[in-house]
Enzyme design. Sequence first.
Site, PDB file in Angstrom:
ATOM      1  CD  GLU A   1      -1.873   5.325  -6.151  1.00 33.08           C
ATOM      2  OE1 GLU A   1      -2.523   6.214  -5.542  1.00 33.08           O
ATOM      3  OE2 GLU A   1      -2.144   4.120  -6.079  1.00 33.08           O
TER       4      GLU A   1
ATOM      5  CE1 TYR B   1      -3.622   2.279  -0.267  1.00 33.28           C
ATOM      6  CE2 TYR B   1      -4.470   1.299   1.729  1.00 33.28           C
ATOM      7  CZ  TYR B   1      -4.633   2.131   0.651  1.00 33.28           C
ATOM      8  OH  TYR B   1      -5.794   2.827   0.492  1.00 33.28           O
TER       9      TYR B   1
END
Length: 177
Positions: A106, A99
Site C-alpha cells: 500500500e 499484514y
Amino acid sequence: ERPLKFFQTGALLEILHCAIGIVPSSVVLTSFQVMSRVFLIWAVTHSVKEVQSEDSVLLFVIAWTITEIIRYSFYTFSLLNHLPYIIKWARYTLFIVLYPMGVTGELLTIYAALPFVRQAGLYSISLPNKYNFSFDYHAFLILIMISYIPLFPQLYFHMIHQRRKVLSHTEEHKKFE
C-alpha cells in the site's frame, strides 16, 4: 480489476455488519481497514493509472486475497459450528507476515503515485476560487502515508494480542480434552 473493485467496495458492508452485531469485530478497526482499502483501490490505483502495473500493487493484492480467503473461511466454519484448528491458527498467525506485506504494498503504491498526482494536480484545488478553499491531494497522500506510523503498530499489536488470547485459550482447552 473489476472483481477487486467490486469486492473491496462491497466490504463497506462489513462496517455495517460490525455495527449491528452480525460479526463480533470492532467497528472502528474494521472501518479503518475497509476504508483504507477502498481508498487505495479508488483514490490511488484507479485514479493514477500509471501505478497499476507496479509490483507493489501485486504485493498488497496478494496479501489482501490470502487474508480474505482465510478470514471468510474462518467466518463460514464458525457459523457452521465446525471450525478446524488449522483455519483458526491461520486466521491468527498468517497476519504476522501478511499484514506488513499488505501495508508495504500500500505504502509503495501511494509513494509511486505521488509524482503523477503532483504533475496532474489530481484532486487538488488551488486558490483563488469562489469557496476560498484549497486542497493539495499530493500533501494529503503524504499525510496518509505518515498516518501509517502510529496506526499500523496499534492494529498490528491488537492482532498480536488477539492471537495470544485466542490461540492460548485453544491450547489450554486442548490440554483438558
